[in-house]
Scaffold this motif. Structure first.
Motif, short mmCIF file in Angstrom:
data_model
loop_
_atom_site.label_atom_id
_atom_site.label_comp_id
_atom_site.label_asym_id
_atom_site.label_seq_id
_atom_site.Cartn_x
_atom_site.Cartn_y
_atom_site.Cartn_z
N ASP A 1 0.62 -1.19 0.10
CA ASP A 1 -0.02 0.07 -0.02
C ASP A 1 0.75 1.41 -0.08
OD1 ASP A 1 -2.55 -1.49 0.08
OD2 ASP A 1 -2.53 -1.45 2.30
N SER A 2 1.91 1.29 -0.34
CA SER A 2 2.83 2.39 -0.51
C SER A 2 2.30 3.38 -1.24
CB SER A 2 4.39 2.00 -0.61
OG SER A 2 4.41 1.67 -1.78
N LYS A 3 1.84 3.15 -2.40
CA LYS A 3 1.60 4.03 -3.44
C LYS A 3 0.27 4.89 -2.80
CE LYS A 3 2.93 1.29 -7.25
NZ LYS A 3 2.66 0.47 -8.53
N PHE A 4 -0.77 4.15 -2.23
CA PHE A 4 -1.80 4.71 -1.62
C PHE A 4 -1.34 5.66 -0.53
CE2 PHE A 4 -3.46 0.81 -3.28
CZ PHE A 4 -4.15 1.47 -4.27
N PHE A 5 -0.48 4.95 0.38
CA PHE A 5 -0.04 5.96 1.61
C PHE A 5 0.60 7.25 1.07
CE2 PHE A 5 3.67 7.30 3.86
CZ PHE A 5 3.14 7.93 5.20
N TYR A 6 1.31 7.36 0.00
CA TYR A 6 1.95 8.62 -0.36
C TYR A 6 0.90 9.60 -0.74
CZ TYR A 6 6.36 5.97 -0.14
OH TYR A 6 7.62 5.32 0.24
#
Length: 103
Positions: free
Chosen positions: A32-37
């Motif tokens: 979920d790093s893309k969503f986190f940023y």
């Protein structure tokens, strides 16, 4: 050094070695790093007078999303890794007038 002692690596050195693959790793292997940023960038107020301090800015993964949303923000990024800061400078070469970096 005793057999069971572990030699500690300086954090800046750790990230220097990994700087060339850091973005790819974070975006493809960290859940979920893309969503986190994107979600994190939404939390920053939209104003022409925002000055952001980014501690541990690395290669600027967060800044990509922040600068998409708030084009007039000024950023001071601090990181221990020269190589990560170099990558950030390459990535944002056309926006360095609004980014100050400190090692």
């Amino acid at each position: 050094m005793a057999r069971n002692e572990v030699k500690l690596e300086k954090m800046g050195d750790f990230f220097d070695v990994r700087s060339s693959t850091y973005d790819e790793y974070m975006l493809s292997h960290v859940s979920d790093s893309k969503f986190f940023y994107k979600d994190m960038a939404q939390l920053i107020p939209k104003s022409s007078s925002i000055n952001l301090l980014d501690l541990g800015c690395g290669t600027g993964l967060e800044l990509e999303e922040i600068l998409k949303i708030n084009k007039s923000i000024s950023v001071t990024g601090i990181d221990l890794s020269s190589a990560m800061l170099y990558k950030l400078k390459e990535k944002f070469s056309e926006k360095l007038y609004k980014i100050s970096l400190i090692k």
